[in-house]
Design an enzyme around this catalytic site. Sequence first.
Site, PDB file in Angstrom:
ATOM      1  CE  LYS A 135     -10.132  -6.418  -0.502  1.00 51.53           C
ATOM      2  NZ  LYS A 135      -9.203  -5.253  -0.519  1.00 51.53           N
ATOM      3  CB  SER A 137      -0.929   0.008   1.222  1.00 51.00           C
ATOM      4  OG  SER A 137      -1.849  -1.048   1.177  1.00 51.00           O
ATOM      5  NE  ARG A 177      -3.653  -9.507   0.161  1.00 47.34           N
ATOM      6  CZ  ARG A 177      -2.435  -9.041   0.393  1.00 47.34           C
ATOM      7  NH1 ARG A 177      -1.534  -9.818   0.987  1.00 47.34           N
ATOM      8  NH2 ARG A 177      -2.099  -7.812   0.039  1.00 47.34           N
ATOM      9  CG  ASP A 233      -6.026  -7.043   1.535  1.00 48.49           C
ATOM     10  OD1 ASP A 233      -7.016  -7.285   0.811  1.00 48.49           O
ATOM     11  OD2 ASP A 233      -5.348  -6.004   1.415  1.00 48.49           O
TER      12      ASP A 233
END
Length: 448
Positions: A354, A29, A403, A327
């Site tokens: 997502k 980020s 992920r 997340d």
Amino acid sequence: MSAHGKPIPMTARSGAPLHGVAEVPGDKSISHRSLILGAMAVGETRITGLLEGQDVLDTARAMRAFGAEVTDHGGGAWSVHGVGVGGFGEPDDVIDCGNSGTGVRLIMGAMATTPITATFTGDASLNGRPMGRVTDPLALFGTAAYGRRGGRLPMTLVGAADPVAVRYATPVPSAQVKSAILLAGLNVRGDTVVIEREATRDHTERMLAGFGAKIEVEETHEGHVITLTGQPELQPQEIAVPRDPSSAAFPVCAALIVEGSDVLVPGIGLNPTRAGLFTTLREMGADLTYENERTEGGEPVADLRARFSPDMKGIAVPPERAASMIDEYPILSVVACFAEGVTDMQGVKELRVKESDRIDAMAQGLRACGAIVDEGEDWWRVTGMGPGGLPGGATCASRLDHRIAMSFLIAGMAAQAAVTVDDAGPITTSFPIFEPLMGALGADLRRD
């Protein structure tokens, strides 16, 4: 197909305890925002510790396409010679953001109030994700968006020639939406106001203040209110990117569920808007401690020590915590399989949009591994099977989602039988050193 080539099947098996130091990459980020705000500043911003995953590299290429000079000096050191607020030039070609929802949405915001036109695309996963949550508020500035049905990429944005300041209450907790609006507000006369009912990660606000923008944050009866005064001259910065807590989640959680493990993960950013997973794990009874707590670059940082935790219990995760760990729910669901009792996760509908529908992806894969999973539109529930209780033995679909792929591989490290993911290729988008890092700790990972 992987986002950037042929599928890479990978299998994880239980084996020796995990031991050592896990130096995870820089925060994704903050890396995105460093490049974008560096490109909007006047002068040269220097960045160390930049995450060199594919998502961030795609953002670097995009900043070059808009006219900034972006240079890779090696070893995570980069520089960005910016063009100033409102200084973006029109790209010569389509902007390909690969797999990155953060990248495309923030870049859209950054260009939305400059009178230029740009077309955005991505991989199959990104092109299936909704952009209306960003393009709708950007339209209030005067920006026009033309995309596929359902507001999906490929999409062309025509920046507002005479933008007006906006006051906008976000309908869903999303740092991407908030950040896109604030970046658009930089090139608008007057104050742009974003109102959040639930506070989301605040890296954009912190970094805007660091670059010299006038930004105020207050709590009112309306909620979390952020006010940005437009048309500043952003000043170049020296940015040291802390290590990514979302990446740290994987070696931390692996250590908690693999018998006999003891892993140190140094230099992790513990911004309170990002640290919800670690709070949750400790509430479950995880042996997870913070060492050498400090502040770096305006962000709280600590070294995390995680040890095998056979006495973890399932809990009800407060729904208001979702924004600080959105997340991390996939890997939390894996840990929940090795706890005793039920782990209940509510208020998580954002997971449905997502890189994949993460609730469905994890529920399907964990069930194939023998777990008990219930789900609804904005909740899911895992019934734990205790230490070593997950049968495993399945091949799980990563769905072009980094992920999801990493979560199932962590599951395989503690399950009774090996767990395979059909494509580990997407892992490079956020954690390019995942395979060697976990291998160095003692994990048994094999490409099939």
